[in-house]
Design a protein around this motif. Structure first.
Motif, short mmCIF file in Angstrom:
data_model
loop_
_atom_site.label_atom_id
_atom_site.label_comp_id
_atom_site.label_asym_id
_atom_site.label_seq_id
_atom_site.Cartn_x
_atom_site.Cartn_y
_atom_site.Cartn_z
N SER A 11 -0.65 0.88 -5.40
CA SER A 11 -0.45 -0.64 -4.98
C SER A 11 -0.57 -1.57 -5.96
CB SER A 11 -1.75 -0.82 -3.97
OG SER A 11 -2.92 -0.55 -4.55
N GLU A 15 2.94 -8.00 -4.38
CA GLU A 15 3.26 -7.99 -2.93
C GLU A 15 3.48 -9.28 -2.44
OE1 GLU A 15 0.32 -4.00 -2.32
OE2 GLU A 15 -0.48 -5.95 -1.77
N ARG A 35 3.95 -2.34 3.63
CA ARG A 35 2.62 -1.68 3.54
C ARG A 35 1.90 -2.34 4.65
NH1 ARG A 35 1.91 0.52 -1.92
NH2 ARG A 35 4.04 0.72 -2.69
#
Length: 279
Positions: A11, A15, A35
């Motif tokens: 991650s 994002e 996600r």
């Protein structure tokens, strides 16, 4: 060579929040992936998406695994989705027809999956006072949330369904009722997205059912199923608001219960015209 599901998903990439969902929060895009925080429906959705991949159906995300934060990793479907407020193009009849054709392809692909026991957890609890569901043969997993926000388009045609959290045992007619609710739309004008206020729901219904090629026997189920579903929906939404809270409570507080009651009345008043439109 490692497959996509064997990758050690991390991650550490930028994002971007993906907005528009009513219940699930924290959904983001990271590169070519989506996600999603795990939920009660995650195991069932994984089985469903893996089956669709095995059948070659290209109109749903691929399940890719879990990242280092425990989130489900799905492929991102490139294209155009309706936000809020809805864009003018949701009123385009050709787009609505393409949604029906996409749903037909989905049903044909998912039919061979049957109803795995993992979907037992997706069954909604039955609150007191809930009217019984009409007894139809529910032998496939329906999407059951075919809102204008949950369809991806490219070049004006529907190419993908997203957000399978409400997927559960259904008949084709159950799922088609859900599609018609949002895309025909089967609801009073005051509750429709702006571009759909003046759409003729009966004309759209005929066009979409013809595009799906729904057989006459299942067409006859649509109006009774829609009315029964609307009657059950008020009780189920109220129950989820009280028990699950979160987005369910927010929607209830914002008046979704009153909107459901208005839809019940609209279906009752327009039953004859709806029956003619599905025939």
């Amino acid at each position: 060579m490692m497959s996509a599901r064997q990758q050690a998903w991390t991650s550490d990439s930028p994002e971007t929040p993906l907005l528009g969902g009513d219940v699930t929060v924290g959904v983001v895009r990271s590169g070519d992936t989506v996600r999603r925080p795990p939920g009660i429906s995650s195991p069932a959705v994984r089985v469903l998406l893996e089956h669709l991949e095995e059948t070659g159906f290209d109109g749903a995300p691929r399940y890719l695994g879990v990242d280092d934060r425990g989130r489900d990793v799905l492929s991102f479907i490139e294209g155009e989705t309706a936000g809020r407020p809805a864009p003018e193009w949701v009123a385009d009849t050709d787009r609505a027809i393409s949604v029906a054709r996409l749903l037909r392809r989905y049903h044909d692909a998912v039919a061979s999956l049957g109803v795995p026991t993992v979907f037992d957890g997706a069954r909604l609890s039955e609150p007191q006072g809930l009217p019984p569901a009409l007894e139809v043969h529910r032998d496939l997993i329906g999407h059951r949330d075919i809102t204008v926000e949950n369809v991806v388009f490219r070049e004006g045609a529907a190419v993908g369904l997203i957000d399978f959290d409400l997927a559960r045992a259904s008949s084709r007619a159950d799922d088609i009722c859900n599609m018609l609710q949002w895309w025909a739309p089967w609801m009073p004008a005051e509750d429709r997205p702006g571009p759909l206020i003046d759409v003729d729901p009966y004309q759209r219904t005929r066009a979409m059912l013809d595009a799906y090629s729904l057989d006459p026997a299942e067409r006859r189920l649509l109006v009774p199923l829609a009315r029964n579903g609307a009657e059950r929906s008020w009780h189920l939404m109220r129950h989820r608001a009280l028990v699950d809270g979160g987005g369910w409570r927010r929607m209830w507080d914002e008046g979704v219960g009153d909107a459901i009651l208005r839809r019940q009345e609209w279906l009752r008043r327009n039953e004859r015209s709806l029956i003619e439109s599905v025939s």
